[in-house]
Design a protein around this motif. Structure first.
Motif, mmCIF file in Angstrom:
data_model
loop_
_atom_site.group_PDB
_atom_site.id
_atom_site.type_symbol
_atom_site.label_atom_id
_atom_site.label_comp_id
_atom_site.label_asym_id
_atom_site.label_seq_id
_atom_site.Cartn_x
_atom_site.Cartn_y
_atom_site.Cartn_z
ATOM 1 N N PRO A 24 -49.576 25.544 -44.452
ATOM 2 C CA PRO A 24 -49.342 24.548 -45.568
ATOM 3 C C PRO A 24 -50.609 23.537 -46.103
ATOM 4 N N TYR A 59 -51.105 34.240 -56.384
ATOM 5 C CA TYR A 59 -51.180 32.832 -56.211
ATOM 6 C C TYR A 59 -52.204 32.384 -57.313
ATOM 7 N N THR A 69 -44.337 28.238 -62.883
ATOM 8 C CA THR A 69 -42.891 28.003 -62.965
ATOM 9 C C THR A 69 -42.868 26.284 -62.546
ATOM 10 N N ARG A 70 -41.896 25.633 -62.960
ATOM 11 C CA ARG A 70 -41.797 24.316 -62.862
ATOM 12 C C ARG A 70 -41.716 23.979 -61.218
ATOM 13 N N ALA A 71 -40.991 25.013 -60.564
ATOM 14 C CA ALA A 71 -41.055 24.960 -59.183
ATOM 15 C C ALA A 71 -42.165 25.048 -58.451
ATOM 16 N N ALA A 72 -43.123 26.005 -59.050
ATOM 17 C CA ALA A 72 -44.545 26.153 -58.413
ATOM 18 C C ALA A 72 -45.259 25.078 -58.638
ATOM 19 N N LYS A 73 -45.304 24.442 -59.955
ATOM 20 C CA LYS A 73 -46.125 23.468 -60.041
ATOM 21 C C LYS A 73 -45.726 22.014 -59.315
ATOM 22 N N GLN A 74 -44.269 21.854 -58.947
ATOM 23 C CA GLN A 74 -43.605 21.098 -58.008
ATOM 24 C C GLN A 74 -44.339 20.952 -56.693
ATOM 25 N N ARG A 75 -44.147 22.446 -56.124
ATOM 26 C CA ARG A 75 -44.578 22.618 -54.726
ATOM 27 C C ARG A 75 -46.170 22.427 -54.854
ATOM 28 N N MET A 76 -47.093 22.816 -55.647
ATOM 29 C CA MET A 76 -48.339 22.644 -55.890
ATOM 30 C C MET A 76 -48.928 21.047 -55.614
ATOM 31 N N GLY A 78 -46.773 18.671 -54.641
ATOM 32 C CA GLY A 78 -46.198 18.374 -53.343
ATOM 33 C C GLY A 78 -47.224 18.684 -52.149
ATOM 34 N N MET A 79 -47.430 19.838 -52.260
ATOM 35 C CA MET A 79 -48.222 20.114 -50.938
ATOM 36 C C MET A 79 -49.753 19.282 -51.178
#
Length: 125
Positions: A24, A59, A69-76, A78-79
């Motif tokens: 990660p 990726y 997606t919104r989740a992908a943006k948040q994950r990006m 966040g990481m």
């Protein structure tokens, strides 16, 4: 000679990007984008293979086409935040910590601005 340097750098960044899928702390998208840059200048065949790979399409392509997606943006974000926070904790120098915060905030603002005017992709089922 320049062609071989680009080929080596592309292979190196491809390896780092592939390791980033399971680790990660390594940003897969950034390394795959760099791989595309280096291989485009060194080997059209390798570049063509790269852009047709499912991992690249998963990726890097959504980022290039601005349809995350919104989740992908948040994950990006966040990481990225986790990596910067870990770096700030490990460094024992206040100026470096302040610099890390400034860089992180700049990245969040810059990437958000880059992705802002595109619609968010619908989550995959």
């Amino acid at each position: 000679m320049k062609k071989y340097i680009y080929l080596f750098l592309g292979t190196f960044t491809f390896g780092l990007g592939t390791m980033g899928i399971v680790l990660p702390v390594l940003p897969t998208t950034v390394f795959y984008l760099l791989t595309g840059f280096f291989w485009c200048r060194s080997s059209p065949k390798l570049h063509a293979k790269l852009v047709s790979m499912p991992l690249y399409q998963k990726y890097a392509t959504p980022f290039l086409e601005k349809r995350m997606t919104r989740a992908a943006k948040q994950r990006m974000f966040g990481m990225m935040g986790l990596v910067f926070l870990l770096s700030a904790v490990l460094v024992d120098h206040h100026l470096i910590r302040i610099l890390l915060v400034i860089i992180y905030v700049s990245l969040v603002i810059g990437i958000s601005w880059y992705l802002k005017k595109r619609p968010t992709a619908k989550p995959e089922k």
